[in-house]
Design an enzyme around this catalytic site. Structure first.
Site, mmCIF file in Angstrom:
data_model
loop_
_atom_site.group_PDB
_atom_site.id
_atom_site.type_symbol
_atom_site.label_atom_id
_atom_site.label_comp_id
_atom_site.label_asym_id
_atom_site.label_seq_id
_atom_site.Cartn_x
_atom_site.Cartn_y
_atom_site.Cartn_z
ATOM 1 N N GLY A 1 0.748 -1.190 -0.144
ATOM 2 C CA GLY A 1 0.111 0.189 0.176
ATOM 3 C C GLY A 1 0.568 1.372 -0.013
ATOM 4 O O GLY A 1 0.403 2.442 -0.402
ATOM 5 N N GLU B 1 3.676 4.388 6.194
ATOM 6 C CA GLU B 1 2.245 3.556 6.238
ATOM 7 C C GLU B 1 1.330 4.517 5.108
ATOM 8 O O GLU B 1 1.332 5.530 5.421
ATOM 9 C CB GLU B 1 1.779 3.093 7.616
ATOM 10 N N ASP B 2 0.683 3.628 4.310
ATOM 11 C CA ASP B 2 -0.226 4.301 3.818
ATOM 12 C C ASP B 2 -1.648 4.680 4.562
ATOM 13 O O ASP B 2 -2.225 5.570 4.534
ATOM 14 C CB ASP B 2 -0.867 3.388 2.507
ATOM 15 N N ASP C 1 -5.612 1.751 10.467
ATOM 16 C CA ASP C 1 -6.967 1.437 10.716
ATOM 17 C C ASP C 1 -6.901 0.992 12.124
ATOM 18 O O ASP C 1 -7.006 1.822 13.029
ATOM 19 C CB ASP C 1 -7.368 0.434 9.516
ATOM 20 N N LYS D 1 -7.375 6.397 10.953
ATOM 21 C CA LYS D 1 -8.955 6.227 11.184
ATOM 22 C C LYS D 1 -8.790 6.019 12.484
ATOM 23 O O LYS D 1 -9.026 5.190 13.274
ATOM 24 C CB LYS D 1 -9.172 4.971 10.555
ATOM 25 N N PHE E 1 -14.255 3.307 4.005
ATOM 26 C CA PHE E 1 -13.358 2.448 2.996
ATOM 27 C C PHE E 1 -12.743 3.357 1.963
ATOM 28 O O PHE E 1 -13.649 3.825 1.149
ATOM 29 C CB PHE E 1 -14.111 1.212 2.732
ATOM 30 N N ASP F 1 -5.599 -0.366 -1.926
ATOM 31 C CA ASP F 1 -6.405 -1.200 -3.099
ATOM 32 C C ASP F 1 -7.819 -1.599 -2.237
ATOM 33 O O ASP F 1 -8.012 -1.644 -1.329
ATOM 34 C CB ASP F 1 -5.806 -2.650 -3.246
ATOM 35 N N ARG G 1 -4.985 0.324 -6.982
ATOM 36 C CA ARG G 1 -3.764 1.105 -6.327
ATOM 37 C C ARG G 1 -3.099 2.088 -7.274
ATOM 38 O O ARG G 1 -2.475 2.826 -6.936
ATOM 39 C CB ARG G 1 -2.731 -0.184 -6.266
#
Ligand code: IMP
Ligand code: MG
Length: 178
Positions: free
Chosen positions: A47, A102-103, A106, A134, A155, A162, A168
């Site tokens: 990611g 990190e992308d 969560d 998040k 989401f 992705d 992506r």
């Protein structure tokens, strides 16, 4: 900007390419202000590939290095449980000052696993930079040093993220349409 469809689900633009670029630039400025010397950036694949590539062009810290890792889970031979392993760490990283890229964070479960595996390598300081966060989904106490944008529990796809491996390549970040 047009909606898109991935695996029969509709997505609408949520963070446009220009806004992403501004967010990435601002995270880079904050990292540069730390004056860390000889940092080892660790990009968490898949990611984070686009975020990592863009942010690294803005990093001005001396003796900057980058590595790419993947967290793999497999069933251990001796144990019955799931075991996590970091793929991509080669050589001695003990004592290194790490900045994890990190992308999205969560629940924080992935981040926690990565940090515990890095600690086994006896690294020095660990800082965490994430493009998206998040807060409502986050279940951990680990400090996140650099946050690009906090978002609701939606989401999202695009810019490396992705939906079942699709999306992506998209230049914007999209969110699932209600
Ligand atoms: P966590 O372990 O719950 O923090 O989730 C980490 C991973 O889940 C991220 O690195 C992503 O690969 C994936 N993920 C979480 N939220 C999203 C999302 O909204 N879109 C795409 N992938 C997501
Ligand atoms: Mg990821």
């Amino acid at each position: 900007m047009k909606d898109i469809t991935l695996h029969n689900k509709k997505f609408e633009v949520f963070i446009a390419e220009t806004e992403i670029a501004a967010i990435v630039h601002s995270i880079a400025n904050n990292i540069n202000n730390t004056r860390i010397k000889n940092p080892l950036f660790i990009s968490v694949l898949n990611g984070s590939f686009m975020f990592s590539s863009d942010i690294m062009k803005k990093i001005t810290l001396p003796k900057t290095e980058i590595s790419f890792i993947k967290l793999s889970s497999y069933l251990g031979k001796e144990t019955t449980g799931e075991v996590n392993k970091l793929i991509g760490i080669s050589g001695d990283i003990s004592g290194r000052n790490i900045i994890i890229l990190e992308d999205i964070i969560d629940t924080g479960i992935t981040l926690e696993k990565i940090i515990s595996l890095l600690k086994k390598e006896k690294v020095g300081d660990i800082k965490v930079a994430t493009l998206l966060f998040k807060p409502e989904a986050y279940t951990k106490d680990l400090n996140i040093d650099f946050i690009g944008k906090s978002i609701a529990n939606d989401f999202v796809v695009g810019y490396g993220l992705d939906y079942d491996e699709f999306g992506r390549n998209l230049p914007h970040i999209y969110k699932l349409k209600e």
